[in-house]
Design an enzyme around this catalytic site. Structure first.
Site, PDB file in Angstrom:
ATOM      1  N   VAL A  28       1.182  -1.401   0.141  1.00 42.53           N
ATOM      2  CA  VAL A  28       0.194   0.282  -0.100  1.00 42.53           C
ATOM      3  C   VAL A  28       1.307   1.426   0.102  1.00 42.53           C
ATOM      4  O   VAL A  28       0.306   2.136  -0.734  1.00 42.53           O
ATOM      5  CB  VAL A  28      -1.137  -0.031   1.524  1.00 42.53           C
ATOM      6  CG1 VAL A  28      -1.694   0.827   0.996  1.00 42.53           C
ATOM      7  CG2 VAL A  28      -1.974  -1.359   0.938  1.00 42.53           C
ATOM      8  N   CYS A  29       1.821   1.102   0.352  1.00 43.91           N
ATOM      9  CA  CYS A  29       2.419   2.366   0.733  1.00 43.91           C
ATOM     10  C   CYS A  29       3.470   3.248  -0.602  1.00 43.91           C
ATOM     11  O   CYS A  29       3.214   4.022  -0.326  1.00 43.91           O
ATOM     12  CB  CYS A  29       4.423   2.067   1.752  1.00 43.91           C
ATOM     13  SG  CYS A  29       4.695   0.669   3.314  1.00 43.91           S
TER      14      CYS A  29
END
Length: 198
Positions: A48-49
């Site tokens: 997700v980062c």
């Protein structure tokens, strides 16, 4: 909880937008005219980062136009940040993001901002810090839940509106909307005109 309190200052290595490393990067020396957005992510080269980092980077100009710098932090070293910046997006990298990436290898910054999870990584924290180093807004998401950079821009607009006009910003307020006077009469007038839209 840090909201309404002074943001913990820090000094740590950071990879700058031009890929140079500042070994003594300080939060208090890198505020914009009106403040800074400080956001944390769990770890480089994860999932997700990169979506969040790219989203914030695409809006850096919008934040700068409002007088706010953007600074990112994770528990990775500056070398890992550099490697991730130099990995193409199509291979899971983040490309040449323009904001500083702070290396919180001691985890002290994450701890000070109360986002350190199981003494291992940072949760997805984001902090709106004003020009006086006061934390005005904070959001902390669990690991699988990505943040919305546009919501942080909305909060910046709300803070600037409050500072300029002295009006509070009700639920769902957006730039250009009417604010509210923080009085009994002010709330009554606002609700009379706007409650149906809430």
């Amino acid at each position: 909880m840090l909201v309404t309190k002074l943001a913990p200052d820090f000094k740590a290595p950071a990879v700058l937008g031009n890929n140079e490393v500042d070994e003594h990067f300080e939060l208090s020396k890198n505020l914009g005219k009106n403040g800074v957005i400080l956001f944390f992510w769990p770890k480089d080269f994860t999932f997700v980062c990169p979506t969040e980092i790219i989203a914030f980077d695409k809006r850096v100009k919008d934040f700068h136009e409002k007088g706010f710098n953007v600074i990112g932090v994770s528990i990775d070293s500056e070398q890992v940040h550099f490697a991730w910046k130099n990995t193409p997006v199509e291979k899971g990298g983040i490309g040449q993001v323009s904001f500083p990436m702070v290396a919180d290898i001691t985890k002290s910054i994450s701890r000070d901002y109360d986002v350190l999870f199981e003494e291992a990584i940072a949760l997805r924290g984001a902090f709106l810090i004003d020009k006086n180093m006061k934390v005005r807004h904070a959001v902390i998401n669990d690991l699988p839940l990505g943040r919305n950079a546009d919501e942080m821009l909305r909060m910046v607009d709300a803070l600037l509106h409050f500072e300029e006009h002295g009006e509070v910003c009700p639920a769902g307020w957006r730039k250009g909307d009417k604010g509210m006077k923080a009085t009994h009469q002010g709330v009554a007038e606002y609700l009379k005109e706007n409650s149906i839209k809430l």
